[in-house]
Design an enzyme around this catalytic site. Structure first.
Site, mmCIF file in Angstrom:
data_model
loop_
_atom_site.group_PDB
_atom_site.id
_atom_site.type_symbol
_atom_site.label_atom_id
_atom_site.label_comp_id
_atom_site.label_asym_id
_atom_site.label_seq_id
_atom_site.Cartn_x
_atom_site.Cartn_y
_atom_site.Cartn_z
ATOM 1 N N HIS A 53 0.833 -1.207 0.000
ATOM 2 C CA HIS A 53 0.000 0.000 0.000
ATOM 3 C C HIS A 53 0.874 1.267 0.000
ATOM 4 O O HIS A 53 0.711 2.146 -0.844
ATOM 5 C CB HIS A 53 -0.920 -0.035 1.227
ATOM 6 N N GLU A 54 1.805 1.330 0.964
ATOM 7 C CA GLU A 54 2.650 2.522 1.058
ATOM 8 C C GLU A 54 3.556 2.654 -0.163
ATOM 9 O O GLU A 54 3.897 3.760 -0.580
ATOM 10 C CB GLU A 54 3.463 2.512 2.355
ATOM 11 N N HIS B 98 1.836 4.713 -2.760
ATOM 12 C CA HIS B 98 2.019 6.155 -2.530
ATOM 13 C C HIS B 98 3.420 6.608 -2.945
ATOM 14 O O HIS B 98 3.597 7.633 -3.605
ATOM 15 C CB HIS B 98 1.841 6.474 -1.040
ATOM 16 N N GLU C 127 -4.360 7.771 -3.049
ATOM 17 C CA GLU C 127 -4.888 6.529 -2.496
ATOM 18 C C GLU C 127 -5.188 5.522 -3.600
ATOM 19 O O GLU C 127 -5.040 4.320 -3.404
ATOM 20 C CB GLU C 127 -6.154 6.846 -1.682
#
Lengths: 490, 490
Positions: free
Chosen positions: A255-256, A259, A285
């Protein structure tokens, strides 16, 4: 120097100081000694006062009057600068400093309260932060809707009413699908066992390499709440490790990475300008969720990841890649947003969106927040909140004043659905590459269509430009029905 | 608000931003990804520009005209503010920014050049930094001596000529003692063996606890060049590990602890004022050297440390505490300043002092520095420089523009000699405590006489106040003769 050059030089300083502020935030959550919290709050307030003065410099108004943009990027820079100048000029410097100081303090208090499971420890800090944010929202709204004014910090051009309408369209098919899945006769088993920290961190680093993260311009550390911070050549991510549940670490990391790879992929020409970062939080996101879900939890990539897991942890009690894929996509009601499956995730967000709108409107007092949270949670999830750290104390956001941020998570899901539809249409052999652990084709598409442009366009326009169509919730619902329909044999 | 209150509020912002700058410096040497160097240089330049504007704010001049100090601390604050205002007003903002940017860049280049042993890689950066520092020195000196102007940043009230005179008095007895020691028939053996990193770091942390370092307001990390940074509630230290030589790590750590415990010991009432830090670099160094040498290498503490070493590393080839104590105080010519014994250390400094004075005066070109260094080193140490990383590339200082800093190390040794004489006179049972690993009595004396006052007085006055007499080189020479005379049976 032309007015445009003056403007750009001034914005460059602001962007550089914003990076410094971001680094302080990173340090606070990863490295800072716990006794330094009060002093750090003073430091951040001093830097915030400097930023505020720069952002409200009267010369900005003059330059904006006369600056002639040389190209599209220049026009976008002026658009951002005008919006920022107006936004910050509406907030008195004392309020900006107080917010920086109180949110820095409140973050430390929140972390303690969460560890100790003591809502009363956090409540006074939350009250101070909310009071300041409401004051700020009034000032920003200038007669308009205060919640919309806060939302504009994260998703310019969107309103609370639009979000509410989107959520109202999304909720029924989501809940129906969730209910069908939970009622299915075949339920996948969760992973069980002991997964040593070192192995998880090694795998997290390998995921970083596969997903195109440039470690020479970033780093991976541990933090209570995983996050990504920084732009350009210094984009850092954090993760967390639960030795009983490796998926927590691995999918937080993916997820990170979404970003971070987005920030690292912005054209160097945009660096230290308002374009040198993601277009909006929703778009940000969308990258994180596309990495995590559409790619990370796909059957194709799960096959590769299953092999990596076996190489790292030996036989970990999962019979084959199909069972592993099912475990990655196991749907079950749980307390923690960041660990939620794709069907429950948006219900977590809708809960927070409604509660924070009520908080900002003054319809809900902080003292009543825990009760309201617990009641709503039980209604939506048919599960009781067992402890505050699993309830309203779980997220850092409100402690650091991020009201209006939560809905961008679901917006990101909606955007990721659109992007994936467009990406699959352009890359028919995507799954073959993913099955080898090769994310490069997808990364190349995303970088070309989206990452490199940074904040050249606003959020919705960024997605529309990348996809070739205007975003809506349709593709997300279709994707969820397909993935979970197949997995649960609906 | 009175003019004094306005002044204090303004200084508080400056001090807070200086702490932020310090944190960026720490991050750069410990955590920053290597690809972020250029961007970080921009960030630091932007922050430096802000600090420069704050330090040269025209209102400062007005407040300083009319501020009435309420007490001695207030008078000291005004003294510091007046000096700082004058200092910074003499440096144009563009020069201040350029210095911040170039030194940030040069530090990364220096680190690479040192690793690769490539002087040519560092030379252009050194030339740029020196040119800017010479320009700054001219501006600061305002017709006076440029080197003195740079020295005043680190040791206000001292001149290059005074330092040269002090060094001229110190040198003959030092060299005579060194020659006698090297000619002694009995030479202690160095430690040999393998000392795993984890054990060294555990011991380093234990030393931190013994020497009164508050880990809740600090942290210990690894860096190429050990350093201490920050004030008040966020004072961080670094160390380095050589698995073949544990004394490198342990005594670097004790040294940095001296700096850090000083900063942590300043009265909280002085926090975020110009008094909330060490009085001068010479006084700072005196704390580091007193910890490292007078306390750390004493026979009494060596007895305790020998037991700790055995507990950590088992039998490490040292027969008893006497042999360990001799190994801690082994005198031998070596290339590296930070690893030098107490007799050679000041010769390292005198070399750097003479070379940097010549660089600042324009009598020595950066291109000729390596040759000049190597020639002088061989003359002073009867040892050839075997590689640049062991020669002029060994120290970070010049890369980050610290010209005028080196002599404060020897000044610190001179001050530490004075302090130890006064401390021993007041604490006759000091050795009994040290033999138990108990540094508390010495810490209490130092905190009461020196640490808590911060920068209330200038360097020399701080030492005179703590000792009860004006500092000179006598006590240091007497102490060295006693310690090394006994160890080498002279």
């Amino acid at each position: 120097m032309s007015a445009f050059d003056d403007l750009k030089a001034h914005l460059r300083q602001i962007c550089a100081l914003e990076q410094v502020m971001g680094r302080l935030g990173w340090d606070q959550e990863t490295m800072m000694p716990r006794g330094a919290a009060a002093q750090r709050a003073e430091e951040m307030a001093a830097l915030e006062a400097v930023l505020h003065a720069r952002r409200t410099d009267p010369r900005l108004g003059e330059w904006l009057e006369s600056a002639a943009p040389p190209d599209d990027a220049g026009a976008a820079i002026i658009r951002h600068a005008r919006r920022g100048h107006r936004r910050h000029s509406r907030v008195p410097v004392d309020l900006a400093s107080a917010l920086a100081r109180e949110t820095s303090r409140a973050q430390g208090i929140w972390a303690e309260a969460r560890t100790r499971d003591e809502p009363a420890h956090f409540l006074p800090a939350l009250e101070r932060v909310l009071a300041l944010k409401r004051e700020e929202a009034q000032a920003l709204a200038d007669g308009g809707n205060p919640y919309d004014a806060l939302l504009a910090d994260f998703e310019p051009g969107m309103t609370g009413a639009e979000i509410a309408a989107l959520f109202a369209r999304l909720r029924p098919p989501l809940v129906a699908l969730r209910d069908a899945v939970l009622g299915a006769p075949l339920q996948p088993a969760p992973l069980k066992g002991h997964f040593p920290r070192e192995g998880q961190m090694r795998l997290a680093r390998r995921l970083g390499e596969r997903f195109g993260y440039d470690f020479a311009r970033g780093r991976l550390d541990l933090a209570v709440h995983p996050f990504s911070s920084g732009s350009g050549d210094d984009v850092r991510i954090t993760t967390r490790v639960d030795e009983g549940d490796p998926l927590n670490c691995l999918f937080s990391t993916i997820h990170e990475l979404g970003h971070a790879v987005y920030e690292q992929g912005v054209d160097a020409a945009h660096a230290l300008t308002p374009l040198g970062q993601g277009a909006s939080m929703g778009v940000h996101e969308s990258q994180a969720r596309l990495f995590e879900n559409q790619l990370g939890r796909s059957r194709a990539l799960a096959g590769w990841l299953f092999g990596e897991m076996q190489a790292e942890f030996g036989d970990f009690g999962c019979t084959d890649a199909d069972a592993f894929h099912a475990a990655l996509n196991r749907v079950h009601p749980g307390h923690i947003r960041t660990e939620a499956d794709e069907l429950h995730y948006n219900l977590h967000i809708m809960l927070r969106f409604d509660l924070e709108r009520a908080l900002v409107a003054g319809d809900l007092a902080p003292a009543d927040l825990e009760g309201a949270w617990n009641e709503r949670f039980e209604a939506d999830f048919e599960l009781k909140v067992d402890r505050p750290a699993h309830g309203f104390l779980q997220d850092v956001h409100w402690s650091i004043g991020l009201f209006g941020y939560f809905p961008t998570y679901t917006l990101g899901n909606v955007y990721s659905g659109c992007l994936m539809q467009a990406l699959r249409a352009d890359l028919p052999s995507l799954d073959a590459a993913l099955a080898e652990g090769d994310v490069t084709p997808a990364l190349r598409w995303l970088k070309d269509r989206l990452h490199r442009h940074g904040a050249l366009r606003d959020g919705r326009e960024t997605i529309a430009h990348a996809c070739g169509f205007a975003p809506d919730e349709g593709p997300l619902i279709a994707y969820l029905k397909e993935r979970f329909g197949a997995l649960y044999r609906l």
